[in-house]
Scaffold this motif. Structure first.
Motif, PDB file in Angstrom:
ATOM      1  N   ALA A   8      -6.890  12.906  -3.931  1.00 32.84           N
ATOM      2  CA  ALA A   8      -6.697  13.785  -2.778  1.00 32.84           C
ATOM      3  C   ALA A   8      -6.276  12.899  -1.601  1.00 32.84           C
ATOM      4  CB  ALA A   8      -7.732  14.463  -2.299  1.00 32.84           C
ATOM      5  N   ALA A   9      -6.813  11.813  -1.338  1.00 35.66           N
ATOM      6  CA  ALA A   9      -6.694  10.743  -0.297  1.00 35.66           C
ATOM      7  C   ALA A   9      -5.109  10.174  -0.499  1.00 35.66           C
ATOM      8  CB  ALA A   9      -7.679   9.885  -0.191  1.00 35.66           C
ATOM      9  N   LEU A  10      -5.095   9.838  -1.784  1.00 33.04           N
ATOM     10  CA  LEU A  10      -3.614   9.445  -2.034  1.00 33.04           C
ATOM     11  C   LEU A  10      -2.648  10.408  -1.392  1.00 33.04           C
ATOM     12  CD1 LEU A  10      -1.307   7.620  -3.165  1.00 33.04           C
ATOM     13  CD2 LEU A  10      -2.002   8.848  -5.386  1.00 33.04           C
ATOM     14  N   LEU A  11      -2.509  11.527  -1.836  1.00 29.36           N
ATOM     15  CA  LEU A  11      -1.419  12.686  -1.593  1.00 29.36           C
ATOM     16  C   LEU A  11      -1.786  13.096  -0.249  1.00 29.36           C
ATOM     17  CD1 LEU A  11      -1.783  14.527  -5.017  1.00 29.36           C
ATOM     18  CD2 LEU A  11       0.106  13.312  -4.077  1.00 29.36           C
ATOM     19  N   ALA A  12      -2.762  13.265   0.350  1.00 27.34           N
ATOM     20  CA  ALA A  12      -3.006  13.445   1.857  1.00 27.34           C
ATOM     21  C   ALA A  12      -2.147  12.206   2.786  1.00 27.34           C
ATOM     22  CB  ALA A  12      -4.304  13.539   2.157  1.00 27.34           C
ATOM     23  N   ALA A  13      -2.062  11.284   2.121  1.00 28.94           N
ATOM     24  CA  ALA A  13      -1.722   9.897   2.872  1.00 28.94           C
ATOM     25  C   ALA A  13      -0.086   9.809   3.063  1.00 28.94           C
ATOM     26  CB  ALA A  13      -2.078   8.498   2.330  1.00 28.94           C
ATOM     27  N   ILE A 184       4.434  -1.483   7.695  1.00 26.51           N
ATOM     28  CA  ILE A 184       4.153   0.123   8.528  1.00 26.51           C
ATOM     29  C   ILE A 184       3.771   0.006   9.754  1.00 26.51           C
ATOM     30  CG2 ILE A 184       2.276   1.569   8.380  1.00 26.51           C
ATOM     31  CD1 ILE A 184       1.953   0.976   5.430  1.00 26.51           C
ATOM     32  N   ASP A 185       4.451   0.547  10.774  1.00 33.29           N
ATOM     33  CA  ASP A 185       4.160   0.761  12.182  1.00 33.29           C
ATOM     34  C   ASP A 185       2.847   1.546  12.315  1.00 33.29           C
ATOM     35  OD1 ASP A 185       4.171   1.181  14.984  1.00 33.29           O
ATOM     36  OD2 ASP A 185       6.043   1.901  15.135  1.00 33.29           O
ATOM     37  N   PRO A 186       1.824   0.894  12.839  1.00 34.44           N
ATOM     38  CA  PRO A 186       0.479   1.675  13.226  1.00 34.44           C
ATOM     39  C   PRO A 186       0.686   2.762  14.142  1.00 34.44           C
ATOM     40  CG  PRO A 186       0.432  -0.517  14.261  1.00 34.44           C
ATOM     41  CD  PRO A 186       1.688  -0.602  13.382  1.00 34.44           C
ATOM     42  N   ASP A 187       1.562   2.699  15.067  1.00 30.88           N
ATOM     43  CA  ASP A 187       1.592   3.795  16.158  1.00 30.88           C
ATOM     44  C   ASP A 187       2.365   5.080  15.411  1.00 30.88           C
ATOM     45  OD1 ASP A 187       0.803   1.934  17.853  1.00 30.88           O
ATOM     46  OD2 ASP A 187       2.825   1.227  18.524  1.00 30.88           O
ATOM     47  N   LYS A 188       2.818   4.956  14.157  1.00 31.01           N
ATOM     48  CA  LYS A 188       3.344   6.211  13.799  1.00 31.01           C
ATOM     49  C   LYS A 188       2.493   6.803  12.524  1.00 31.01           C
ATOM     50  CE  LYS A 188       8.032   4.560  14.381  1.00 31.01           C
ATOM     51  NZ  LYS A 188       9.513   4.257  14.068  1.00 31.01           N
ATOM     52  N   ILE A 189       1.236   6.373  12.251  1.00 30.74           N
ATOM     53  CA  ILE A 189       0.389   6.969  11.429  1.00 30.74           C
ATOM     54  C   ILE A 189      -1.007   7.395  12.195  1.00 30.74           C
ATOM     55  CG2 ILE A 189       1.310   5.723   9.436  1.00 30.74           C
ATOM     56  CD1 ILE A 189      -0.764   3.771   9.601  1.00 30.74           C
ATOM     57  N   SER A 190      -1.476   8.209  11.582  1.00 34.36           N
ATOM     58  CA  SER A 190      -3.164   8.477  11.993  1.00 34.36           C
ATOM     59  C   SER A 190      -4.150   7.547  11.948  1.00 34.36           C
ATOM     60  CB  SER A 190      -3.727   9.797  11.246  1.00 34.36           C
ATOM     61  OG  SER A 190      -3.946   9.550   9.912  1.00 34.36           O
ATOM     62  N   GLU A 191      -5.226   7.623  12.655  1.00 31.69           N
ATOM     63  CA  GLU A 191      -6.288   6.736  12.508  1.00 31.69           C
ATOM     64  C   GLU A 191      -6.821   6.513  11.202  1.00 31.69           C
ATOM     65  OE1 GLU A 191     -10.474   5.459  14.704  1.00 31.69           O
ATOM     66  OE2 GLU A 191      -9.078   6.786  15.822  1.00 31.69           O
ATOM     67  N   ASP A 192      -7.007   7.563  10.641  1.00 29.69           N
ATOM     68  CA  ASP A 192      -7.460   7.776   9.176  1.00 29.69           C
ATOM     69  C   ASP A 192      -6.408   6.926   8.300  1.00 29.69           C
ATOM     70  OD1 ASP A 192      -9.630   9.021  10.202  1.00 29.69           O
ATOM     71  OD2 ASP A 192      -9.080  10.985   9.470  1.00 29.69           O
ATOM     72  N   GLN A 193      -5.330   7.110   8.305  1.00 29.64           N
ATOM     73  CA  GLN A 193      -4.339   6.822   7.425  1.00 29.64           C
ATOM     74  C   GLN A 193      -4.277   4.964   7.431  1.00 29.64           C
ATOM     75  OE1 GLN A 193      -0.794   8.860   8.679  1.00 29.64           O
ATOM     76  NE2 GLN A 193      -0.622   9.889   6.771  1.00 29.64           N
ATOM     77  N   ALA A 194      -4.477   4.549   8.846  1.00 36.53           N
ATOM     78  CA  ALA A 194      -4.583   3.254   9.138  1.00 36.53           C
ATOM     79  C   ALA A 194      -5.634   2.590   8.526  1.00 36.53           C
ATOM     80  CB  ALA A 194      -4.592   3.095  10.710  1.00 36.53           C
ATOM     81  N   SER A 196      -7.562   3.699   5.924  1.00 33.77           N
ATOM     82  CA  SER A 196      -7.233   3.732   4.608  1.00 33.77           C
ATOM     83  C   SER A 196      -6.254   2.573   3.992  1.00 33.77           C
ATOM     84  CB  SER A 196      -6.660   5.044   4.120  1.00 33.77           C
ATOM     85  OG  SER A 196      -6.476   5.138   2.637  1.00 33.77           O
ATOM     86  N   ILE A 197      -5.222   2.449   4.917  1.00 35.83           N
ATOM     87  CA  ILE A 197      -4.010   1.447   4.471  1.00 35.83           C
ATOM     88  C   ILE A 197      -4.751   0.156   4.594  1.00 35.83           C
ATOM     89  CG2 ILE A 197      -2.037   0.485   5.115  1.00 35.83           C
ATOM     90  CD1 ILE A 197      -0.962   3.243   5.811  1.00 35.83           C
ATOM     91  N   GLU A 198      -5.492  -0.082   5.607  1.00 42.39           N
ATOM     92  CA  GLU A 198      -6.200  -1.472   5.827  1.00 42.39           C
ATOM     93  C   GLU A 198      -7.189  -1.764   4.761  1.00 42.39           C
ATOM     94  OE1 GLU A 198      -7.904  -3.931   9.566  1.00 42.39           O
ATOM     95  OE2 GLU A 198      -8.931  -2.228   9.173  1.00 42.39           O
ATOM     96  N   LEU A 199      -7.967  -0.751   4.248  1.00 38.25           N
ATOM     97  CA  LEU A 199      -8.618  -1.212   3.106  1.00 38.25           C
ATOM     98  C   LEU A 199      -7.936  -1.517   1.770  1.00 38.25           C
ATOM     99  CD1 LEU A 199     -11.602   1.390   3.720  1.00 38.25           C
ATOM    100  CD2 LEU A 199     -11.732  -0.953   3.803  1.00 38.25           C
ATOM    101  N   LYS A 200      -6.963  -0.801   1.816  1.00 39.07           N
ATOM    102  CA  LYS A 200      -6.063  -0.955   0.456  1.00 39.07           C
ATOM    103  C   LYS A 200      -5.451  -2.505   0.642  1.00 39.07           C
ATOM    104  CE  LYS A 200      -5.010   0.744  -2.330  1.00 39.07           C
ATOM    105  NZ  LYS A 200      -5.392   0.725  -4.122  1.00 39.07           N
ATOM    106  N   GLN A 201      -5.243  -2.775   1.980  1.00 36.95           N
ATOM    107  CA  GLN A 201      -4.606  -4.282   1.931  1.00 36.95           C
ATOM    108  C   GLN A 201      -5.601  -5.215   1.643  1.00 36.95           C
ATOM    109  OE1 GLN A 201      -4.040  -5.338   6.468  1.00 36.95           O
ATOM    110  NE2 GLN A 201      -2.172  -6.650   5.821  1.00 36.95           N
ATOM    111  N   ALA A 202      -6.789  -4.898   2.011  1.00 38.33           N
ATOM    112  CA  ALA A 202      -8.017  -5.956   1.765  1.00 38.33           C
ATOM    113  C   ALA A 202      -8.060  -6.006   0.053  1.00 38.33           C
ATOM    114  CB  ALA A 202      -9.340  -5.358   2.331  1.00 38.33           C
TER     115      ALA A 202
END
Length: 315
Positions: A8-13, A184-194, A196-202
């Motif tokens: 659900a998080a994948l598709l919501a992102a 990815i431009d952090p200004d164009k995504i939500s805080e929650d998406q940011a 999630s993406i940061e954890l994926k980067q790790a």
């Protein structure tokens, strides 16, 4: 390497494509806020979220783009609900089939652009990887044919390639996924998406560190850099385990011992850090401590010595 993320998080992102019609008529309209609520409601129960998405699909005047968006949220929630049930159970199979039907509807929808379609293929592939059924590789290839820079699909294909011992291919996919995240431009995504993406980067940085150290035994300075960058984001036990492997490969016994100790402090129920620390402690002349670690490692996983031997490492 193990990819983790709720479906659900994948598709919501995925980017939101639906537009609320602005006819000015006094009639119910598709509500983006409600769509996000239906996508996020897995925390309060799958049934509630699925019902919320189903109600949105019945909204008068809902656009094709909105239908595709809400179907994607409902599919993710339904896949997550399926996986929460015992493997092989009738309920799990039924929910998987229901989610598959939503994915098929997205793929057939005129309102789904290539990004939404790529996410749908990726979600179905991920569900198959978790369930151990079907052919996820076909869907991953379809997703990446549509969007070659889709970082989550790349991360899943890297996992599949690592399992097939195609380490060069796995690293190439991880390189591409991390390059996408960097753009990815952090200004164009939500805080929650940011977040999630940061954890994926790790996670991806750790995966690349692990493959280079454990399997390729090459480019170890870069592997160490990846592990340290991952730890700066998320000090996870498995990343300390990877950093310990870098220490073993570079014969930095003290550094390896320290990294494995951190891994054990973070999560003491995994065999690998105990076995890796035993190797480091043997090299440091601490045989009593090393033997205690070996005993604990084998207790947790009787096959751990074989797994390390595959990498050419023995106490």
């Amino acid at each position: 390497m193990k990819t983790t993320l709720a479906l659900a998080a994948l598709l919501a992102a995925a980017p939101a494509y639906a537009q609320t019609a602005s006819t000015g008529a006094a009639q119910p309209q598709y509500d983006q806020a409600q769509a996000k609520k239906c996508a996020a409601s897995r925390s309060s129960g799958y049934d509630e979220g699925i019902a919320a998405c189903t109600a949105l699909l019945a909204t008068k005047g809902i656009t094709p783009g909105a239908v595709a968006e809400v179907l994607s949220y409902r599919a993710g929630l339904t896949y997550d609900a399926a996986i929460a049930n015992p493997k092989g159970s009738a309920k799990r199979k039924a929910l998987m089939a229901t989610a598959d039907a939503d994915i098929a509807a997205i793929l057939a929808s005129a309102g789904a652009d290539k990004y939404r379609r790529a996410d749908a293929y990726t979600a179905r592939a991920f569900s198959r990887m978790i369930d151990g059924t079907g052919s996820p590789d076909v869907d991953l290839d379809r997703a990446l044919a549509l969007v070659p820079t889709a970082y989550f699909a790349l991360s899943l294909r890297a996992e599949r390639r690592e399992a097939a011992r195609n380490y060069t291919g796995a690293v190439a996919d991880l390189d591409a996924a991390l390059a996408t995240i960097d753009r990815i431009d952090p200004d164009k995504i939500s805080e929650d998406q940011a977040d999630s993406i940061e954890l994926k980067q790790a996670e991806l940085l750790n995966s690349r560190c692990w493959i280079k150290a454990a399997w390729q035994n090459a480019d170890l300075a870069a592997a160490r850099k990846d592990c340290n960058a991952s730890l700066d984001i998320d000090p996870a036990a498995n990343t300390y385990d990877s950093l310990g492997m870098v220490g073993l490969r570079t014969r930095d016994w003290q550094g390896a011992e320290s990294a494995y100790t951190y891994a054990i402090k973070a999560a003491d129920t995994y065999a690998s850090p105990y076995f890796g620390r035993a190797i480091a402690r043997m090299r440091l002349g601490r045989s009593t401590d090393a033997n205690a670690d070996l005993a604990r490692a084998i207790q947790l996983d009787p096959a751990v010595a074989t797994k390390y031997a595959e990498k050419g490492l023995k106490p």
